[in-house]
Design a protein around this motif. Structure first.
Motif, PDB file in Angstrom:
ATOM      1  N   VAL A  59      53.467 -76.466  34.510  1.00 38.79           N
ATOM      2  CA  VAL A  59      53.190 -78.196  33.995  1.00 38.79           C
ATOM      3  C   VAL A  59      54.407 -78.796  34.145  1.00 38.79           C
ATOM      4  O   VAL A  59      54.929 -79.710  34.285  1.00 38.79           O
ATOM      5  CB  VAL A  59      52.232 -77.925  33.292  1.00 38.79           C
ATOM      6  N   LEU A  93      47.527 -82.688  33.692  1.00 39.19           N
ATOM      7  CA  LEU A  93      46.989 -83.364  34.403  1.00 39.19           C
ATOM      8  C   LEU A  93      47.375 -85.509  34.394  1.00 39.19           C
ATOM      9  O   LEU A  93      47.626 -85.668  35.294  1.00 39.19           O
ATOM     10  CB  LEU A  93      46.220 -82.993  35.485  1.00 39.19           C
ATOM     11  N   ASP A  97      50.090 -86.904  36.360  1.00 45.72           N
ATOM     12  CA  ASP A  97      49.715 -88.288  37.845  1.00 45.72           C
ATOM     13  C   ASP A  97      50.255 -89.384  36.824  1.00 45.72           C
ATOM     14  O   ASP A  97      51.385 -90.423  38.023  1.00 45.72           O
ATOM     15  CB  ASP A  97      48.504 -87.870  37.776  1.00 45.72           C
ATOM     16  N   ALA A 106      46.309 -80.540  42.261  1.00 47.80           N
ATOM     17  CA  ALA A 106      46.228 -79.626  40.711  1.00 47.80           C
ATOM     18  C   ALA A 106      45.148 -79.043  41.848  1.00 47.80           C
ATOM     19  O   ALA A 106      44.036 -79.224  41.832  1.00 47.80           O
ATOM     20  CB  ALA A 106      44.719 -80.644  39.969  1.00 47.80           C
TER      21      ALA A 106
END
Length: 297
Positions: A59, A93, A97, A106
């Motif tokens: 991440v 996430l 984005d 993802a």
């Protein structure tokens, strides 16, 4: 078929400078995507392999890649769902984005390492049913004005999450897994499937067929699904698909497309001479740049 490249996330070459160089060069050469993967821990005896001894968080790495690139899509193959509460993963996430301008893919799965399950306090029981509940709930945080959920495994009081992802509906969810229940889950609930680093690349067509059939059974359009192959590449002696000369590897891309693969990403992290903590980082980068140029779309 789209061609992507794996960012340097494992071993001695996983440095900001090398990530920046590989990402910039991949974008210049027209690659469609850059990819990362997750590994939290590694056994002291190294029994999981050299690649897993030292791995950057995916991440955080995708956030760095978002700042250093402008066009390529940014993928994770894969995050293990049981290690994250659904709203936490939705927030992470969704934020990626936003920061990337809608470029995140993802990949998600349910994991395989007992040691990691124990260390994060996750429950291995009923992993499949948990994933069935998790995936629709994850999307709801990106789409619903108010999320309220009281399920078998997760409970969410009436709440909202903002900001929304840039991409309508949130980042595409690509499910990992090799067992038939996981493949069928991908067809029922996900936007596609991503193969593992240990997959038999001569048998991907059979797995893709299971995913497609499950999508059709669920009333979904199989043609809308994406099928991503992690291409564990090693230039040199040929002993299996995606090894050997650049020309042989290019031929393997065509074979994968014939099996139904829509995207493949070249991953050098699984070559111990590159992705090991003991590898020479300068030599790893030199070899990677040769492969980048040789396999460019």
């Amino acid at each position: 078929m789209l061609i992507g490249f794996a960012a340097p996330v494992s071993g001695s070459w996983a440095t900001p400078e090398t990530i920046d160089r590989v990402a910039t060069r991949a974008e210049e050469l027209g690659y469609a995507s850059l990819w990362t993967f997750q590994r939290l821990l590694s056994p002291p005896d190294g029994s999981w392999g050299e690649t897993y001894r030292s791995v950057l968080d995916p991440v955080s790495t995708v956030a760095y890649l978002a700042a250093r690139t402008s066009r390529v899509r940014l993928g994770i193959a894969v995050l293990n769902l049981p290690f994250f509460a659904p709203p936490l993963l939705a927030k992470q996430l969704g934020t990626l984005d936003v920061l990337s301008g809608g470029r995140v893919d993802a990949g998600v799965g349910i994991g395989w390492a007992d040691e990691e399950y124990v260390a994060v306090g996750a429950d291995r029981r009923a992993r499949g049913r948990r994933a069935d509940e998790y995936l629709p709930l994850l999307r709801r945080f990106w789409t619903d004005d108010v999320v309220e959920h009281d399920g078998e495994f997760y409970r969410v009081p009436p709440t909202t999450m903002a900001p929304r992802p840039v991409r309508a509906g949130g980042p595409p969810l690509l499910l990992g897994g090799t067992a038939e229940p996981a493949l069928r889950r991908a067809g029922r609930l996900a936007d596609g499937w991503v193969s593992s680093s240990r997959a038999d690349l001569t048998e991907l067509g059979a797995s893709i067929g299971v995913v497609r059939a499950a999508a059709e059974d669920a009333g979904r359009d199989p043609a809308a699904l994406r099928f991503v192959c992690r291409g564990v590449v090693r230039v040199g002696e040929r002993d299996k698909p995606l090894t050997g000369s650049v020309e042989q590897i290019r031929g393997d891309f065509a074979d994968l497309a014939g099996q139904g693969v829509t995207e493949v990403f070249v991953d050098l992290n699984f070559d111990p001479s590159i992705g090991s903590p003991d590898a020479d980082p300068a030599e790893s980068l030199r070899r990677a740049e040769d492969v980048l140029a040789g396999l460019a779309p």
